[in-house]
Scaffold this active site. Structure first.
Site, PDB file in Angstrom:
ATOM      1  N   CYS A   1      16.755  57.866   0.776  1.00  0.00           N
ATOM      2  CA  CYS A   1      16.910  59.315   0.996  1.00  0.00           C
ATOM      3  C   CYS A   1      17.805  59.977  -0.044  1.00  0.00           C
ATOM      4  O   CYS A   1      18.116  61.157   0.073  1.00  0.00           O
ATOM      5  CB  CYS A   1      17.512  59.552   2.369  1.00  0.00           C
ATOM      6  N   ASP A   2      18.287  59.223  -1.019  1.00  0.00           N
ATOM      7  CA  ASP A   2      19.222  59.767  -1.996  1.00  0.00           C
ATOM      8  C   ASP A   2      18.465  60.257  -3.229  1.00  0.00           C
ATOM      9  O   ASP A   2      17.640  59.520  -3.795  1.00  0.00           O
ATOM     10  CB  ASP A   2      20.208  58.656  -2.379  1.00  0.00           C
TER      11      ASP A   2
END
Ligand code: PLP
Length: 400
Positions: free
Chosen positions: A344-345
Site C-alpha cells: 500500500c506504500d
C-alpha cells in the site's frame, strides 16, 4: 543510481531459457526467484581461473541462501561472513568434520569481514579463531578481551570513486595510521596477519583497485622498515563488477591488471584473498512476477506486480540499483509504463519508465541479474510473503 532507462544488452536470456522460466512460473507460482546453480559454479570458476593466485571467500551477505553456500562449498570456496548467523550457515557444511580438520578449515577458509563486531559474537568466535577484520583501536581492545585467539586483518580506507555502493565513509582505518594500529595490536599481544580494503560494491572504476594496492604495498613497506616484520595476507575485498550493461568492463580486463600489479607490488609468498559477493550470484538468478493490477493514471498505464521494493526488488533502495522489468510477450508495440509493487506504500514504485507491451492481469514479467543484494534484504512488510525460491541445475537432489 544506474539509469533506469538504459538498455540492457548483455546476459539476456535466450528464447529457450525464457520458455523454461515461463513454465517454471506456471508450475511453481509467482513471485518465483530462480537460482541457477550451474551459473553460480561458472561464476566462481571464472573468478578463480582469472585470478589463479587469489583465494576466493564468497561474501555471504550478497545472498545467504543455504543452497548457494552449499554449492560454493562443494566447489571449494572460502567464505566472508559478517554475523554469527552467516557464520553458522557456513558452519552447517563442516559440522561433521573431525574437530581438528574443522578448526583448521575455519582458520583457513572463513574471514569475519565486518570490522565492528558485538562482544557476544567475539566471545562465540574465540573458540574457532577465524580471521577477523578491524579498523580502529576500540575494536582491538574488544578483540583482546573477548577473542584473543583470532588472526587479525587491518582494513584500510581506500577510494570508492564511482562504485555503486560506497563503503569508505563507514569503514577503514586512515592509511597514515595503519602502522600505528598494527603496532598497537602487537603491544597488546595480538597478531595482525594482513591488510584488507574494499573499493565499493560494483566497482567499475578499476583505478580504485590500483590505488588501493599501492596503498597496501606502501603500508607493508613502512611496517617492514619500522619493525623488520612482514605480513602474510593481502585481502583485496569485493567490488568485482557484474556486466549489468555493456558499459561495464569485463572481469578479464580487471584480472589482467590485478595479476600484473600483484606481481609488481607484493612479494610472491604473500597470500592474496578476495571477498567477491555480487560477482558470484548476481547473474545466476531471475525473478518472475505476475501482473496483479492495471490502471491508467494521467494517461499512463500502471502495472501492479506481486513482488516489490519491500521484497526481492529491495536492491532498488539498499543496493542503489534499478532493475529492468521485462515482458515475456513478443510485441513490436510497447508503451512507456509504470510498474509498482504490491504494497500500500507509494514508495513501492519499481519504475516510471518501463517500455512494455500491453499486459493483462495474470501475465508474467521477469527481471534478470537479480541474485545479489535482492532477496537478502527483502522484508515481510504489509504481510507480503517473500518470493518462492526455486533451485535449478543443482545435482544434489531433484529440482525444488
Ligand atoms: C567487507 C565486505 N566484503 C565483501 C563484500 C562483497 O562485495 P561485492 O558484493 O561488491 O563483491 C562486501 C559488500 O558490502 C563487504 O562489505
Amino acid at each position: 543510481m544506474i539509469d533506469p532507462n538504459r538498455k540492457i544488452t548483455v546476459h539476456h536470456i535466450g528464447d529457450e531459457h525464457k520458455e523454461l522460466l515461463y513454465k517454471l512460473a506456471e508450475e511453481h507460482g509467482t513471485p518465483l526467484f530462480i537460482v541457477d546453480h550451474q551459473q553460480i559454479e561458472k561464476q566462481y570458476s571464472e573468478f578463480t581461473t582469472r585470478l589463479p593466485n587469489v583465494q576466493a571467500y564468497y561474501a555471504v551477505k550478497a545472498n545467504p541462501d543455504p543452497e548457494i553456500i552449499k554449492t560454493l562449498f562443494d566447489a571449494g570456496a572460502s567464505f566472508d561472513v559478517s554475523t554469527m548467523k552467516e557464520f553458522n550457515l557456513v558452519y552447517e557444511n563442516i559440522k561433521d568434520m573431525p574437530e581438528k580438520e574443522r578448526l583448521d578449515w575455519i582458520k583457513n577458509n572463513i574471514i569475519v569481514a565486518n570490522t565492528i563486531k558485538p562482544i557476544e559474537m567475539l566471545e562465540e568466535l574465540d573458540k574457532y579463531g577465524p580471521l577477523l577484520t578491524f579498523d580502529n583501536a576500540e575494536e582491538l581492545k574488544k578483540i583482546k578481551a573477548h577473542a584473543p585467539h583470532s588472526g587479525l586483518i587491518l582494513r584500510i580506507r581506500v577510494p570508492n570513486t564511482g562504485s555503486l555502493s560506497e563503503l569508505s565513509s563507514k569503514f577503514g582505518a586512515d592509511p597514515s595510521n595503519a602502522v600505528n594500529l598494527i603496532t598497537e595490536a602487537y603491544v597488546m599481544g595480538l597478531t595482525v596477519e594482513g591488510l584488507s580494503f574494499h573499493v565499493g560494491s560494483q566497482c567499475v572504476n578499476f583505478e580504485n583497485y590500483i590505488v588501493a594496492l599501492e596503498m597496501c604495498s606502501g603500508i607493508l613497506k613502512e611496517y617492514y622498515a619500522r619493525t623488520g616484520q612482514k605480513m602474510r595476507i593481502l585481502d583485496i575485498g569485493g567490488g568485482f563488477p557484474v556486466k549489468y550493461d555493456n558499459s561495464v568492463k569485463s572481469i578479464r580486463a580487471l584480472a589482467v591488471l590485478f595479476n600484473e600489479e600483484l606481481k609488481r607490488l607484493f612479494p610472491p609468498d604473500i597470500l592474496v584473498i578476495a571477498e567477491p559477493g555480487r560477482f558470484i550470484v548476481a547473474n545466476a538468478c531471475v525473478l518472475v512476477s505476475k501482473v496483479i493490477g492495471k490502471a491508467v493514471r494521467d494517461g499512463k498505464t500502471c502495472y501492479y506486480i506481486n513482488d516489490g521494493i519491500y521484497g526481492t526488488y529491495s536492491g532498488l533502495v539498499f543496493d542503489h540499483i534499478s532493475y529492468p522489468i521485462l515482458s515475456f510477450k513478443e510485441s513490436e508495440e510497447t508503451k512507456l509504463s509504470s510498474v509498482f509493487g504490491p504494497t500500500c506504500d507509494a514508495f513501492d514504485t519499481l519504475t516510471l519508465s518501463a517500455e512494455l507491451p500491453d499486459l493483462r492481469i495474470g501475465d508474467f514479467v521477469y527481471t534478470e541479474n537479480i541474485g545479489a543484494y535482492s532477496s537478502a534484504s527483502a522484508t515481510l512488510f504489509n504481510g507480503c510473503e517473500p518470493a518462492k525460491v526455486l533451485h535449478i541445475n543443482i545435482d544434489r537432489r531433484s529440482i525444488d
